[in-house]
Design a protein around this motif. Structure first.
Motif, PDB file in Angstrom:
ATOM      1  N   MET B  64       0.821  -1.206   0.000  1.00  0.00           N
ATOM      2  CA  MET B  64       0.000   0.000   0.000  1.00  0.00           C
ATOM      3  C   MET B  64       0.852   1.252   0.000  1.00  0.00           C
ATOM      4  O   MET B  64       0.469   2.286  -0.554  1.00  0.00           O
ATOM      5  CB  MET B  64      -0.955  -0.008   1.195  1.00  0.00           C
ATOM      6  CG  MET B  64      -2.095  -0.994   1.023  1.00  0.00           C
ATOM      7  SD  MET B  64      -3.162  -1.139   2.474  1.00  0.00           S
ATOM      8  CE  MET B  64      -4.210   0.281   2.275  1.00  0.00           C
ATOM      9  N   GLU B  65       1.999   1.132   0.605  1.00  0.00           N
ATOM     10  CA  GLU B  65       2.867   2.309   0.606  1.00  0.00           C
ATOM     11  C   GLU B  65       3.637   2.442  -0.684  1.00  0.00           C
ATOM     12  O   GLU B  65       3.748   3.511  -1.270  1.00  0.00           O
ATOM     13  CB  GLU B  65       3.869   2.192   1.753  1.00  0.00           C
ATOM     14  CG  GLU B  65       3.337   2.604   3.092  1.00  0.00           C
ATOM     15  CD  GLU B  65       4.347   2.270   4.180  1.00  0.00           C
ATOM     16  OE1 GLU B  65       5.557   2.491   3.938  1.00  0.00           O
ATOM     17  OE2 GLU B  65       3.937   1.772   5.229  1.00  0.00           O
ATOM     18  N   LYS B  66       4.142   1.296  -1.113  1.00  0.00           N
ATOM     19  CA  LYS B  66       5.023   1.356  -2.274  1.00  0.00           C
ATOM     20  C   LYS B  66       4.271   1.509  -3.598  1.00  0.00           C
ATOM     21  O   LYS B  66       4.780   2.078  -4.552  1.00  0.00           O
ATOM     22  CB  LYS B  66       5.845   0.060  -2.332  1.00  0.00           C
ATOM     23  CG  LYS B  66       7.297   0.259  -2.609  1.00  0.00           C
ATOM     24  CD  LYS B  66       8.078  -1.039  -2.341  1.00  0.00           C
ATOM     25  CE  LYS B  66       9.022  -1.283  -3.512  1.00  0.00           C
ATOM     26  NZ  LYS B  66       9.615  -2.594  -3.554  1.00  0.00           N
ATOM     27  N   TYR B  67       3.093   0.945  -3.636  1.00  0.00           N
ATOM     28  CA  TYR B  67       2.344   1.012  -4.884  1.00  0.00           C
ATOM     29  C   TYR B  67       0.980   1.632  -4.631  1.00  0.00           C
ATOM     30  O   TYR B  67      -0.038   0.940  -4.646  1.00  0.00           O
ATOM     31  CB  TYR B  67       2.149  -0.393  -5.466  1.00  0.00           C
ATOM     32  CG  TYR B  67       3.429  -1.166  -5.635  1.00  0.00           C
ATOM     33  CD1 TYR B  67       3.846  -2.092  -4.685  1.00  0.00           C
ATOM     34  CD2 TYR B  67       4.233  -0.961  -6.755  1.00  0.00           C
ATOM     35  CE1 TYR B  67       5.031  -2.792  -4.847  1.00  0.00           C
ATOM     36  CE2 TYR B  67       5.412  -1.670  -6.928  1.00  0.00           C
ATOM     37  CZ  TYR B  67       5.801  -2.573  -5.963  1.00  0.00           C
ATOM     38  OH  TYR B  67       6.969  -3.279  -6.124  1.00  0.00           O
ATOM     39  N   PRO B  68       0.975   2.877  -4.370  1.00  0.00           N
ATOM     40  CA  PRO B  68      -0.312   3.485  -4.074  1.00  0.00           C
ATOM     41  C   PRO B  68      -1.207   3.444  -5.309  1.00  0.00           C
ATOM     42  O   PRO B  68      -0.756   3.697  -6.415  1.00  0.00           O
ATOM     43  CB  PRO B  68       0.046   4.933  -3.726  1.00  0.00           C
ATOM     44  CG  PRO B  68       1.364   5.179  -4.353  1.00  0.00           C
ATOM     45  CD  PRO B  68       2.066   3.848  -4.416  1.00  0.00           C
ATOM     46  N   GLY B  69      -2.413   3.063  -5.073  1.00  0.00           N
ATOM     47  CA  GLY B  69      -3.337   3.044  -6.195  1.00  0.00           C
ATOM     48  C   GLY B  69      -3.309   1.751  -6.993  1.00  0.00           C
ATOM     49  O   GLY B  69      -4.111   1.546  -7.886  1.00  0.00           O
TER      50      GLY B  69
END
Lengths: 660, 152
Positions: B64-69
């Protein structure tokens, strides 16, 4: 009757024994990347008294299975795994080892389940799995074993009564496939087990009595490309009519191959040929329309038939292999399907058969089809359905067996794509089909398990059509000389799909055609070329080859044949795709190549555009499955169905006919 | 005496977990699989669950942090976690997983975050409760396999 009665006994005994001992100790391989699920699953399976092996890597599982094909009776696998897609594993296992595979997932969406089934899963369970469900999974294994054993048993009996074994096999097979409910086990025969034939260790009698499913270690005979080649060579040498298992076995000179294995394979092969011939005739008509092409006439090329094996005779109808299409691997099989059905639609009767095919992976389809096919076959017409199915199956089978051969996946993909497309489009085909005599529709049906069934039916109808008057009636495309090319080139593509196989099958000019007068000529399938081509080209080209098979005597045929030939060169697909086949509009396949293309390209196009009737389900499913794979790859020709995309498709046929 | 007491406590703790919806029927199945061959089966499964799920939760957080969206990715991770929850019958937690996945389907990032927090919370609560439960059982001794006093 007597034969039946005689067979019942050992069967009963066998069943009884099996019931007592099986499923205890059934060897299960469980695969799931989630360790918790795996552990729970293991516990549940142990509670059912199965013998469990677990691994959380699909690759390891495959390795285990490949190293010793007899180590397991059943595979249970999760769908979502990081190292390999569960569906892919499913396909590979089904193809290479012909083991029943059960899918597990948290995802219970219809389309995912459908995908599982079309890829060949025997069952699809939702997590969390309950123990009650697992207690029943052994049935899948038994069914398979029975299917195989049935064949052997029948053969044995036949032998005892000094009947022609092959004949008996057929008889037995048809009995089985007809799925007489009274014959308990017979029903299981419906499951097509084209590939694996259990080698009887010792005599058949032993197998009957002592064989315990759970502990059965019978090595499965996998009809690899090589083996099939030898088989075909032997059959050709002896002459298709005179080929008896014993002599074939002698000629083949393969260790550990029993007469029963050969006999049942021969059965399948014959059905396959029959189908091909039906298809061929269709093709021929198309070809004729196109112009002469090199006559493929060589039947000798049965090489292509390798794939034939998969056509479990029983299955006759290669389960359209939704698998194949979807997964791509099996796809090739489908491609064939297209071939056959195109006209299929016509045959309402075939519909029934088709539906069978569609639903399931080959196995299922085949089973159903077989029944139907049986009937059809009986009529002398290898129901077009059968053909497609067979072909598909054949293809599928081929893929599995010959996976290397066709680089199955490649084909499959294409095919699947095409089929999908075809199927999608084919759905509406009913109308379409009518026009097109070609079964093309049939192809499509295969793919879509649910949707297609309807479609298939239609298309299938065509196949049997030959016999059925329905075909002729429906189709606007009269096959005057036998191959009214009208049909929509679809046929042609169809041929491709099966590519090589068709060739072989064509050898037997199906009577169907004649019935209607449509296909006067027997298409001598030129299997050799196409088949070979198929091998090489795998894709598109192959398909063309298949069409070629039709060896019509007439010039037309030759042209038609050429078609096939041409395809070998791969062009078929590509060219065709581009052009000519405008399904929607110009169904008539102007040239062989075109024809080829038609089916393919158009199918795809027509397919999608036409918005098949299928409820969107199929379409979506199919579409998802394949990206437009140009037929070039696989003969997908099968996809022909698109011919008549919903409603509109029919026109194509007409146009084609007119053009002709 | 002491043992019976402990067992009773364990049983009532388990009952409350069921009543409050932390666990469901599936957990019973897991416990049922326990027998002489695998006397600690349930505990093994549960501890394996917490080990794996902790890892999965961390993965999701990271994703969730590294690949937002990237909802598909988040969803894929969560599907794995959900599968595990199902297997042991962790119903509250799996419900939160489902709502997380629904938010992903709607591409609702905020909804995802909220659901995820709930998932983490349920995870922590369940872990604590089950640890107590198994500890009680352990203390109650191997007589566990005998008829369960106090009923299930």
């Amino acid at each position: 009757m007597l034969l039946d009665a005689m067979m019942m006994e050992p069967r009963k005994r066998l069943m009884g024994m099996e019931r007592d001992q099986f499923p205890v100790g059934m060897r299960v391989l469980a695969v799931d990347d989630d360790r918790v699920c795996l552990k729970v699953l293991e516990g549940l399976l142990r509670r059912c008294q199965y013998h469990v092996t677990t691994t959380n890597q699909a690759i390891t599982a495959l390795k285990l299975l490949r190293e010793n094909k007899d180590m397991f009776d059943l595979v249970i696998s999760d769908v979502h795994m990081p190292d390999m897609d569960g569906f892919k594993l499913l396909e590979l296992v089904g193809l290479e080892m012909d083991l029943p595979v059960i899918m597990l997932s948290v995802n219970g969406e219809t389309k995912t389940v459908l995908k599982g089934i079309t890829h060949g899963a025997c069952d699809y369970l939702l997590k969390p799995v309950r123990i009650e469900e697992l207690r029943n999974v052994w049935q899948h294994v038994v069914r398979r074993k029975f299917s195989n054993r049935e064949t052997n048993n029948n053969l044995d009996f036949c032998k005892e009564y000094s009947k022609n074994p092959t004949t008996d096999s057929y008889h037995g097979l048809s009995q089985v496939t007809s799925g007489s409910s009274d014959q308990g086990n017979r029903a299981s025969k419906k499951r097509k087990e084209p590939h694996s034939e259990e080698e009887d260790e010792g005599d058949d009698n032993d197998a009957q009595d002592n064989d315990e499913p759970s502990g059965s270690k019978k090595p499965r005979v996998v009809w690899s490309v090589e083996l099939h080649r030898k088989f075909v060579a032997a059959v050709n040498h002896l002459g298709i009519d005179k080929a008896v298992p014993k002599r074939i076995l002698e000629l083949m000179n393969v260790e550990k191959l029993t007469r029963e294995n050969v006999a049942s394979h021969l059965q399948k092969y014959r059905l396959y040929l029959r189908r091909l011939s039906v298809v061929a005739s269709q093709q021929a008509s198309i070809a004729a329309a196109f112009g002469g092409r090199d006559p493929f006439l060589h039947m000798g090329a049965f090489e292509g038939i390798h794939s034939y094996q998969p056509f479990a005779s029983s299955a006759g109808i290669p389960s359209f292999n939704p698998h194949g299409l979807l997964s791509g691997v099996g796809a090739t099989a489908f491609g064939l399907q297209d071939l056959a059905p195109s006209k299929a639609i016509q045959c309402a009767s075939s519909n029934g058969a088709v539906s069978h095919c569609i639903g399931d992976t080959n196995k299922f389809h085949i089973a159903n089809l077989q029944e139907k096919n049986q009937a059809n076959l009986a009529q002398g017409l290898t129901a077009p359905l059968v053909q497609p199915q067979l072909q598909q199956k054949w293809i599928h089978q081929e893929t599995s067996d010959l996976s290397s051969f066709f680089s199955g996946s490649a084909l499959a993909n294409t095919m699947s794509g095409t089929l999908q497309r075809v199927t999608s489009s084919s759905l509406p085909p009913v109308e379409l089909l009518e026009c097109t005599q070609i079964k093309v529709g049939a192809h499509s049906s295969i793919r879509i398990p649910s949707a297609s069934s309807g479609l298939l039916e239609r298309s299938v109808g065509l196949s049997p059509y030959l016999q059925d008057s329905s075909i002729s009636q429906q189709c606007a495309i009269p096959i005057d000389d036998g191959f009214s090319v009208n049909k929509l080139p679809l046929h042609i593509p169809f041929v491709d799909v099966s590519t090589t196989k068709l060739d072989a099958s064509f050898v037997a000019p199906e009577q169907d055609m004649d019935q209607k007068g449509k296909f006067p000529e027997r298409v001598t399938v030129l299997p050799s070329e196409s088949l070979i081509a198929a091998d090489r080209s795998k894709c598109g080209t192959r398909s063309s080859g298949s069409t070629m098979l039709l060896l019509s005597d007439t010039e037309r045929h030759s042209k038609y044949l050429k078609f096939g030939v041409a395809s070998n060169s791969r062009h078929g697909m590509d060219e065709m795709v581009n052009g000519s086949f405008n399904y929607n509009g110009s169904a008539s396949v102007p040239e062989q190549n075109d024809v080829y293309d038609f089916g393919i390209s158009k199918l795809q196009g027509g397919f999608n555009s036409s918005s098949c009737n299928f409820d969107g389900l199929l379409n979506s499913i199919i579409k998802v499955e394949n990206d437009d794979v140009p037929f070039a790859d696989n003969d997908l020709g099968c996809e022909l169905f698109p011919l008549a995309p919903i409603g509109g498709a029919v026109e194509v046929a007409d146009t084609a006919a007119l053009q002709r | 005496m002491e043992y019976a007491n402990l067992r009773r406590q364990a049983a009532s703790l388990k009952r409350s977990l069921f009543d409050q919806g932390y666990l469901d029927e599936q957990f019973c199945q897991v416990e049922d699989l326990q027998d002489e061959a695998s006397p600690n089966f349930a505990e093994e499964v549960v501890s394996l669950f917490f080990k794996d799920s902790a890892r999965l939760v961390a993965n999701i957080e990271q994703a969730m942090e590294k690949y937002p969206g990237d909802f598909n990715r988040w969803d894929a991770h969560m599907q794995q976690l959900k599968g595990s929850c199902f297997s042991i019958g962790a119903s509250k937690m799996s419900n939160e997983c489902t709502s997380f996945r629904n938010s992903c389907a709607e591409e609702n990032a905020e909804g995802c975050r909220r659901s995820f927090q709930k998932v983490k919370r349920e995870h922590a609560i369940l872990r604590q409760k089950l640890e107590s439960y198994f500890q009680l059982l352990r203390q109650a001794g191997p007589a566990r396999t005998a008829t369960r006093s106090g009923g299930k």
